[in-house]
Write an enzyme that holds these catalytic residues in place. Structure first.
Site, PDB file in Angstrom:
ATOM      1  N   ASP A 226      -1.961   2.932   3.047  1.00 15.73           N
ATOM      2  CA  ASP A 226      -3.501   3.648   2.873  1.00 15.73           C
ATOM      3  C   ASP A 226      -3.353   4.230   1.536  1.00 15.73           C
ATOM      4  O   ASP A 226      -2.682   4.921   0.989  1.00 15.73           O
ATOM      5  CB  ASP A 226      -3.666   4.724   4.094  1.00 15.73           C
ATOM      6  CG  ASP A 226      -4.050   4.164   5.321  1.00 15.73           C
ATOM      7  OD1 ASP A 226      -4.513   2.689   5.269  1.00 15.73           O
ATOM      8  OD2 ASP A 226      -3.782   4.651   6.220  1.00 15.73           O
TER       9      ASP A 226
ATOM     10  N   ASP B 262      -9.585  -1.535   6.340  1.00 14.05           N
ATOM     11  CA  ASP B 262     -10.303  -0.512   7.277  1.00 14.05           C
ATOM     12  C   ASP B 262     -11.866  -0.734   7.009  1.00 14.05           C
ATOM     13  O   ASP B 262     -12.701  -0.610   7.720  1.00 14.05           O
ATOM     14  CB  ASP B 262      -9.632   0.876   6.940  1.00 14.05           C
ATOM     15  CG  ASP B 262      -8.360   1.054   7.421  1.00 14.05           C
ATOM     16  OD1 ASP B 262      -7.943   0.376   8.385  1.00 14.05           O
ATOM     17  OD2 ASP B 262      -7.664   1.980   6.872  1.00 14.05           O
TER      18      ASP B 262
END
Length: 246
Positions: free
Chosen positions: A168, A182
């Site tokens: 991330d 995402d």
């Protein structure tokens, strides 16, 4: 001079069915037509359906490629835990390795998230054969690409197969840190909710249309029957008590 009477000509005997065959119009041969659903959408396996599936695959592959490319850039450019502001405190870049789901949910159960992601991929592949809607094609393509993007991380990254941590790097204020996969999953979820609210099915038909067609067909049949009864009653009797028998 008088003519000598000869044998009388014998009239030709009509063959049974000759009149019917002569009067019957010749119908052109029609080849088999492609089967269609009630709403006009082609059944699975038709050309339009293949185009929807192709679009889904292309979008999923593009989403997966973009996700993995941006993660590779983040690994090569960013320092873990160090935030780079882009829009002040609202948006920034911060490299993290997530062992769970979004918002830090299900940390420590990476194997379960891997199973869920595989299940999602299998379900999308199976239902794609019924695609007949552009909206569903885009939504499922984004969902498939996002699921595969995070699934690749869980399969190939440390600490091991099916337990890998997801990369991330997009920091949203102080709420959470995510990635391109995402974003694709969130957009797909929003589209699926909107399509469901609009009543658009996977095959492109709309909820309630079949029932409305059935009611209209029944009403048309009722009107036809009433009209037929009226015509029959009018032709049976005429003013003055005379019968319309010719």
């Amino acid at each position: 001079m008088s003519r000598t009477p000869g044998p009388e000509p014998v009239p030709a005997t009509p063959q049974p069915g000759a009149a019917e065959s002569a009067a019957a119009p010749v119908r052109p041969e029609v080849g088999p037509q492609p089967a269609t659903a009630r709403d006009g959408a082609p059944v699975p396996g038709g050309g339009p359906r293949r185009r929807f599936v192709t679009g889904l695959v292309v979008l999923a592959v593009a989403t997966l490629a973009l996700d993995q490319a941006t993660k590779a850039w983040a690994l090569a450019t960013l320092e873990e835990g160090v935030r780079r502001p882009l829009l002040g405190d609202l948006l920034g870049l911060q490299l993290l390795f997530n062992p769970g789901a979004a918002l830090g949910i299900a940390t420590g159960t990476t194997w379960l998230l891997t199973v869920v992601a595989i299940t999602v991929v299998v379900v999308i592949v199976r239902v794609s054969r019924r695609l007949g809607s552009r909206g569903w094609t885009v939504a499922l393509g984004l969902l498939l690409g996002g699921a595969l993007g995070n699934l690749v991380d869980r399969m190939i990254r440390e600490p091991g197969v099916a337990r890998g941590h997801v990369v991330d790097f997009i920091a949203y204020a102080d709420w959470f840190v995510g990635n391109v996969a995402d974003i694709a999953i969130v957009v797909a979820a929003g589209m699926l909710m909107l399509l469901s609210l609009l009543g658009i099915r996977l095959d492109g038909s709309r909820e309630g249309r079949g029932e409305d067609d059935g009611r209209q067909d029944g009403a048309a049949e009722g009107d036809g029957g009433a009209a037929g009864d009226g015509v029959g009653g009018a032709s049976a009797d005429v003013p003055g008590g005379a019968r319309a028998d010719g």
